[in-house]
Design a protein around this motif. Structure first.
Motif, PDB file in Angstrom:
ATOM      1  N   VAL A 177      42.815  34.965  50.401  1.00  0.00           N
ATOM      2  CA  VAL A 177      42.482  35.168  48.981  1.00  0.00           C
ATOM      3  C   VAL A 177      41.742  36.493  48.807  1.00  0.00           C
ATOM      4  O   VAL A 177      42.084  37.303  47.943  1.00  0.00           O
ATOM      5  N   VAL A 178      40.735  36.696  49.638  1.00  0.00           N
ATOM      6  CA  VAL A 178      39.914  37.904  49.514  1.00  0.00           C
ATOM      7  C   VAL A 178      40.781  39.159  49.723  1.00  0.00           C
ATOM      8  O   VAL A 178      40.671  40.141  48.990  1.00  0.00           O
ATOM      9  N   GLN A 209      43.729  39.274  46.592  1.00  0.00           N
ATOM     10  CA  GLN A 209      43.461  39.016  45.175  1.00  0.00           C
ATOM     11  C   GLN A 209      43.599  40.277  44.315  1.00  0.00           C
ATOM     12  O   GLN A 209      44.173  40.225  43.214  1.00  0.00           O
ATOM     13  N   THR A 210      43.101  41.421  44.835  1.00  0.00           N
ATOM     14  CA  THR A 210      43.156  42.631  44.015  1.00  0.00           C
ATOM     15  C   THR A 210      44.591  43.149  43.844  1.00  0.00           C
ATOM     16  O   THR A 210      44.999  43.453  42.716  1.00  0.00           O
ATOM     17  N   PRO A 211      45.372  43.272  44.937  1.00  0.00           N
ATOM     18  CA  PRO A 211      46.771  43.675  44.721  1.00  0.00           C
ATOM     19  C   PRO A 211      47.514  42.743  43.758  1.00  0.00           C
ATOM     20  O   PRO A 211      48.280  43.201  42.915  1.00  0.00           O
ATOM     21  N   LEU A 243      46.197  40.898  41.350  1.00  0.00           N
ATOM     22  CA  LEU A 243      45.683  41.118  39.993  1.00  0.00           C
ATOM     23  C   LEU A 243      46.373  42.326  39.365  1.00  0.00           C
ATOM     24  O   LEU A 243      46.813  42.290  38.205  1.00  0.00           O
ATOM     25  N   ASN A 244      46.507  43.385  40.151  1.00  0.00           N
ATOM     26  CA  ASN A 244      47.147  44.592  39.626  1.00  0.00           C
ATOM     27  C   ASN A 244      48.632  44.378  39.374  1.00  0.00           C
ATOM     28  O   ASN A 244      49.199  44.934  38.435  1.00  0.00           O
ATOM     29  N   ARG A 303      48.822  42.685  35.997  1.00  0.00           N
ATOM     30  CA  ARG A 303      48.478  43.583  34.887  1.00  0.00           C
ATOM     31  C   ARG A 303      49.592  44.602  34.655  1.00  0.00           C
ATOM     32  O   ARG A 303      49.934  44.913  33.524  1.00  0.00           O
ATOM     33  N   GLU A 326      43.595  37.196  35.794  1.00  0.00           N
ATOM     34  CA  GLU A 326      42.872  36.536  36.891  1.00  0.00           C
ATOM     35  C   GLU A 326      43.259  35.055  36.980  1.00  0.00           C
ATOM     36  O   GLU A 326      43.285  34.489  38.067  1.00  0.00           O
ATOM     37  N   VAL A 371      46.326  34.930  38.956  1.00  0.00           N
ATOM     38  CA  VAL A 371      46.023  35.095  40.386  1.00  0.00           C
ATOM     39  C   VAL A 371      45.616  33.737  40.962  1.00  0.00           C
ATOM     40  O   VAL A 371      46.094  33.316  42.024  1.00  0.00           O
ATOM     41  N   GLN A 372      44.770  33.054  40.226  1.00  0.00           N
ATOM     42  CA  GLN A 372      44.314  31.731  40.683  1.00  0.00           C
ATOM     43  C   GLN A 372      45.496  30.769  40.808  1.00  0.00           C
ATOM     44  O   GLN A 372      45.633  30.069  41.813  1.00  0.00           O
ATOM     45  N   GLN A 378      53.173  48.807  43.547  1.00  0.00           N
ATOM     46  CA  GLN A 378      52.651  47.939  44.621  1.00  0.00           C
ATOM     47  C   GLN A 378      53.036  48.479  46.004  1.00  0.00           C
ATOM     48  O   GLN A 378      52.634  47.931  47.019  1.00  0.00           O
TER      49      GLN A 378
END
Lengths: 361, 173
Positions: B16-17, B20-22, B24-25, B28, B37, B40-41, B133
Motif C-alpha cells: 500500500v505504502v 498508493q501515490t502512483p 492516486l496519480n 487523477r 483517494e 485508491v482505497q 505512469q
C-alpha cells in the motif's frame, strides 16, 4: 531526438531531422514525406512535453492508514462470510436430513410441542430477550421498519405460542397486551398507512391463535378486529385490491374465527374462497394488485401458493368444489419446487416444504 | 505480493505504502477529479479480495492497474447512473441542476489537462498509462486488454490529437 520540449522548436527540429535523414540518403525531401517526418517529430516532442509538464501529487499522510483499516474490515467480513458458508452448508444438510426424517418417521405424539426443541428453544429465548418493556418487538432493533411493529409482535407471539408455550408464558401474555394496546377504535391494529392491512392480519391471526390455545372464545377485541377485516373486503371478494397475500391472510383469519364460533352471516368467507378459486385457475398465486405487471413477473410465488394450497385443501373438506383448485395449486408447487429458484427465497421454500410434506402425509 | 496473498498484513501494508501515490496519480490523470483517494482505497480492498488470484508469472503492477482500471470503470458507471437519476429527479421536481463546483484536476498544466479531457477514453488511457505512469507498451496492452500494436497505434493517434488540440488552442488564443 533533440530533447526539445517546446512547440516553438518544432519547425527547427523537423528541419534538422529531415536534413539528417536526407544527408544519410534515407529520404528525398518530397513535400509529402516532409509532412510525415514533421508529424513524427512533433508527436515525440508532445510525449516529452507531457512527461515534463506533469506534476506528481503525493498521497495524503493518512491514506495508507485508511486503506489498511478498510482492508482489515474486508478481512473480518471474509472471515464472517466463511463461517456463514459453513453454517449454510450445514443448515442445508440438516434441512435435507430433517425432511427425510419427517417423511419417514411416524407423526410426533400430542404434547410434543412442549418438549425441549434445542435450537427452537434457543431462538425462543433470544426472542424474549429482544422483547421491549411494553411487551412488543421493535423492528428497528433488527434493521426493520418501525411501522411493522404490530406485525412483528404478532409473529413473535405466534412463534412463542407454538414452540414454548409453557416456558415463556409471561412473555406471551405481555405480547398479547401489547397487541391489544395497539388496536384503534375501528378494530384495526397499527397506523392507517398502506401496511395497515398487513399489521392487522398478523395481529388478528395471532390473537385468535392465542385465544384458541387458552381455550377462550372470541373476545370483544377480536370481534372488533374481525369487523375491520370484513369492512376491508373488496367487491371482488379479495382484500388489498386483489392481492393474494392479503386475501390469504384474511381468509385464514375467518377460517380460524369460524372454528372459534364466529358465523359467516354476510358470506365474506365464501366470497373470499370464491376469489381464491378463480385466481387459482392458473395454478400459482402471486402479489397481483400489489405490483405492476411490468416489474413483477407473473410466475407466481411459492409462499403464497403454498398458503393457498393449504387453505383450500382445509376448506375442501366442507366444500368439495374447492378440491380441484387445491390440487392444482399443490401440483404447481410440486413442479415449481423441483427447480431451485432464488426468486422463492427462504420463506417461500419453507412454506412450500411444509405444505408439500403435509400433502404427502 | 506472494506474502501478502498468504495473509501477511505487514507485507500488504508495504504494498500500500509503495503504490498508493502512483495509483492516486493514475486516477487523477484518468479524469477522476474528486474522491481519487477513495478509489485508491477501493483498489487495495479489491486487491486484498482477489489476492489469491494473483499469479507470480504476471507483473504485480499489471495486476494492480487491471484492478484500478476496473475500479475506475465501476466508478464512472456509478456516477453516470447517479447523474441520470439526479436529472430525472430534478426534471420531476422542475428544478434546474446546480452548476458543478468540482475542483479541476491540478496535476497537469491547465491546457494539457483540458486537452487530455478531450481525448476518447481509449486514447486517454494509453497516454495516462504509457506516458504519465511510464508503463511499457506490453504492460499497457495487458491492462487494457488489446494487442501491443493497437496500443502503439492508439498512442500515436492520441499524441497526434493532443498536438492538434493544443495547436488549435494556441491559434485561438
Amino acid at each position: 531526438m533533440s530533447g526539445s520540449t517546446n512547440d516553438d522548436d518544432f519547425p527547427e527540429v523537423t528541419a534538422n531531422a529531415v536534413r539528417r535523414l536526407a544527408a544519410a540518403g534515407a529520404v528525398s525531401p518530397s513535400p509529402g514525406l516532409t509532412n510525415e517526418v514533421m508529424e513524427a517529430v512533433g508527436i515525440e516532442a508532445m510525449r516529452e512535453r507531457l512527461s515534463a509538464m506533469e506534476t506528481w501529487r503525493e498521497a495524503s499522510p493518512g491514506l495508507a492508514g485508511r486503506v489498511m483499516a478498510a482492508v482489515r474490515e474486508e478481512r473480518r467480513r471474509e472471515a464472517v462470510e466463511r463461517r456463514w458458508r459453513i453454517v449454510r452448508v450445514a443448515a442445508v444438510a440438516c434441512g435435507v436430513a430433517a425432511c427425510l426424517v419427517a417423511l419417514l418417521a411416524p407423526p410426533l405424539p400430542l404434547g410434543g410441542r412442549n418438549a425441549p426443541h434445542g435450537a427452537a428453544d434457543v431462538a425462543a429465548d433470544r426472542l424474549v430477550e429482544l422483547q421491549d418493556a411494553d411487551g412488543s418487538w421493535s423492528p428497528s432493533a433488527t434493521g426493520g421498519r418501525e411501522v411493522y411493529r404490530p406485525a412483528l409482535t404478532a409473529l413473535a407471539l405466534m412463534a412463542l405460542e407454538r414452540h414454548s408455550h409453557l416456558r415463556h408464558q409471561k412473555s406471551i401474555c405481555r405480547a398479547e397486551q401489547a397487541l391489544l394496546s395497539m388496536q384503534s377504535d375501528d378494530g384495526a391494529f397499527g397506523s392507517s398507512t398502506r401496511v395497515a392491512l398487513y399489521n392487522h392480519s398478523f395481529a388478528t391471526f395471532a390473537l385468535l391463535g392465542h385465544a384458541a390455545s387458552n381455550g377462550a372464545g372470541i373476545s370483544d377485541e377480536i370481534r372488533k378486529a374481525i369487523g375491520f377485516s370484513l369492512a376491508s373486503q373488496d367487491n371482488t371478494g379479495s382484500w388489498g385490491g386483489g392481492d393474494a397475500s392479503m386475501t390469504l391472510w384474511q381468509v385464514a383469519i375467518l377460517l380460524k374465527a369460524r372454528d372459534a364460533g364466529w358465523t359467516d352471516g354476510g358470506g365474506h368467507l365464501r366470497r373470499g374462497m370464491a376469489w381464491l378459486r378463480r385466481e387459482g385457475r392458473r395454478g400459482m398465486f402471486d402479489y397481483r394488485g400489489m405490483m405492476d405487471d411490468r416489474y413483477a413477473p407473473r410466475e407466481g410465488n411459492a409462499a403464497l401458493t403454498a398458503m393457498a394450497a393449504s387453505r383450500l385443501r382445509q376448506e375442501a373438506v366442507m366444500h368439495p368444489e374447492l378440491r380441484a383448485t387445491a390440487e392444482s395449486a399443490f401440483a404447481s408447487l410440486d413442479e415449481a419446487m423441483s427447480v431451485p429458484r432464488e426468486y422463492y427465497g427462504p420463506h417461500g421454500t419453507y412454506k412450500a416444504a411444509v405444505a408439500l410434506l403435509a400433502d404427502r402425509r | 505480493m506472494m506474502a501478502a496473498a498468504k495473509g501477511d498484513m505487514r507485507s500488504f501494508e508495504a504494498l500500500v505504502v509503495r503504490h498508493q501515490t502512483p495509483l492516486l496519480n493514475f486516477f487523477r490523470r484518468s479524469g477522476v477529479y474528486t474522491d481519487a483517494e477513495d478509489l485508491v482505497q477501493q483498489t487495495f480492498v479489491r486487491l486484498y479480495r482477489y489476492r489469491e488470484r494473483y499469479s507470480p508469472r504476471a507483473k504485480f503492477t499489471t495486476f494492480l492497474y487491471l484492478l484500478a482500471r476496473q475500479v475506475r470503470v465501476d466508478e464512472v458507471r456509478k456516477r453516470i447512473r447517479a447523474k441520470v437519476l439526479r436529472e430525472r429527479l430534478m426534471a420531476d421536481e422542475g428544478v434546474e441542476e446546480p452548476v458543478s463546483t468540482e475542483a479541476p484536476y491540478d496535476g497537469l498544466a491547465d491546457d494539457l489537462q483540458a486537452a487530455l479531457c478531450k481525448l476518447s477514453n481509449a486514447h486517454r488511457e494509453v497516454v495516462v498509462l504509457g506516458v504519465l505512469q511510464e508503463l511499457p507498451y506490453a504492460e499497457v496492452a495487458e491492462i487494457t486488454g488489446v494487442p501491443v500494436g493497437t496500443v502503439k497505434s492508439r498512442m500515436f493517434h492520441a499524441l497526434k490529437a493532443l498536438r492538434r488540440i493544443l495547436g488549435d488552442e494556441r491559434i485561438d488564443k
